[in-house]
Write an enzyme that holds these catalytic residues in place. Sequence first.
Site, short mmCIF file in Angstrom:
data_model
loop_
_atom_site.label_atom_id
_atom_site.label_comp_id
_atom_site.label_asym_id
_atom_site.label_seq_id
_atom_site.Cartn_x
_atom_site.Cartn_y
_atom_site.Cartn_z
N ASP A 1 0.83 -1.21 0.00
CA ASP A 1 0.00 0.00 0.00
C ASP A 1 0.86 1.26 0.00
O ASP A 1 1.97 1.27 0.53
CB ASP A 1 -0.92 -0.02 1.24
N ASN B 1 -11.03 -2.50 -4.92
CA ASN B 1 -10.31 -1.63 -5.86
C ASN B 1 -11.05 -1.46 -7.19
O ASN B 1 -10.75 -0.54 -7.96
CB ASN B 1 -8.89 -2.15 -6.12
C1 IPE Z 1 -5.43 -2.66 0.01
O1 IPE Z 1 -5.07 -1.33 -0.20
C2 IPE Z 1 -5.46 -3.40 -1.30
C3 IPE Z 1 -4.20 -3.59 -1.96
C4 IPE Z 1 -3.02 -3.24 -1.52
C5 IPE Z 1 -4.25 -4.28 -3.22
P1 IPE Z 1 -6.18 -0.19 -0.39
O2 IPE Z 1 -5.46 1.07 -0.52
O3 IPE Z 1 -7.10 -0.57 -1.49
O4 IPE Z 1 -6.99 -0.31 0.97
P2 IPE Z 1 -7.73 0.79 1.85
O5 IPE Z 1 -8.73 1.45 0.96
O6 IPE Z 1 -6.69 1.73 2.35
O7 IPE Z 1 -8.33 -0.01 2.95
C1 IPE Z 2 -1.61 0.25 -3.34
O1 IPE Z 2 -1.41 1.61 -3.43
C2 IPE Z 2 -1.83 -0.39 -4.68
C3 IPE Z 2 -3.23 -0.82 -4.92
C4 IPE Z 2 -4.19 -0.80 -4.06
C5 IPE Z 2 -3.54 -1.30 -6.26
P1 IPE Z 2 -2.62 2.63 -3.40
O2 IPE Z 2 -3.04 2.91 -4.79
O3 IPE Z 2 -3.71 2.16 -2.51
O4 IPE Z 2 -1.90 3.91 -2.79
P2 IPE Z 2 -2.49 4.92 -1.72
O5 IPE Z 2 -2.97 4.10 -0.56
O6 IPE Z 2 -3.60 5.65 -2.39
O7 IPE Z 2 -1.33 5.79 -1.37
MG MG Z 3 -4.06 2.41 -0.54
#
Ligand code: IPE
Ligand code: IPE
Ligand code: MG
Length: 228
Positions: free
Chosen positions: A13, A61
């Site tokens: 993340d 997502n």
């Molecule tokens: C969790 O991260 C999912 C992945 C890393 C694929 P998200 O960024 O989607 O989760 P939330 O929204 O912070 O819980």
């Molecule tokens: C994790 O990074 C990757 C996926 C969930 C696909 P994020 O896209 O959630 O990055 P932040 O949390 O917005 O910084």
């Molecule tokens: Mg994220």
Amino acid sequence: MNPIPAHVAIIMDGNGRWAVQRGLPRIDGHGAGVETCDRIVTESSAMGIRYLTLYAFSDENWSRPVEEISALMDLLGQYLVRKTPKMIANRIRFETIGEIDRLPPSVQSTLQATKDATAAGTGMTLIMALSYGARSEICRAVSRLLAEGAREATQETIGARLDTAAYPDPDLLIRTSGEYRISNFLLWQAAYTELYFTETLWPDFSPSELRAAVEVYRKRERRFGGVR
Ligand code: IPE
Ligand code: IPE
Ligand code: MG
């Protein structure tokens, strides 16, 4: 000291925030995150970790803007094509969990090609969680049990119908980016997993921080509800 974890799972993340901090589009953060994936896969396999599960795309997502989803799918396809030879060279076996049939057909065929090309790998198993959500995984497992005519459910019969049936439960779960939640990842399997949270954003997560997390894990006392 615990032995090195057999199964490490990672919630990768913080890509978006990494990019925004640099005045870049979020997609660039995902591009940088892919490079981290490559470094962490290589390091994990060199450390002797047997299973590495990477949470790459959650059920939730799918609610992101279509442009971001399609950029993520493109990056995934490119990553697989680019890294399959290295996986073969390192004897890594590539597998997935999640609802793969929801992904674009071109990504599905690339995934299958990588699975086929690495199927004989006897080293680390790399498991990508794609269109994965633990609640839907459990529902699918229970639905299968019902379809088979089962009159009751046990931990064994549910566990054997999860996407992860072939793998041991994770020993260590790492989440980057300073978020302290599970976000629908491996809810069943993480019942006794050791948790490690770091403020580091995924694109900045390094092999040395992975080794540090494993050292923290090795010093944890795992009691599984018992007493010493
Ligand atoms: C969790 O991260 C999912 C992945 C890393 C694929 P998200 O960024 O989607 O989760 P939330 O929204 O912070 O819980
Ligand atoms: C994790 O990074 C990757 C996926 C969930 C696909 P994020 O896209 O959630 O990055 P932040 O949390 O917005 O910084
Ligand atoms: Mg994220």
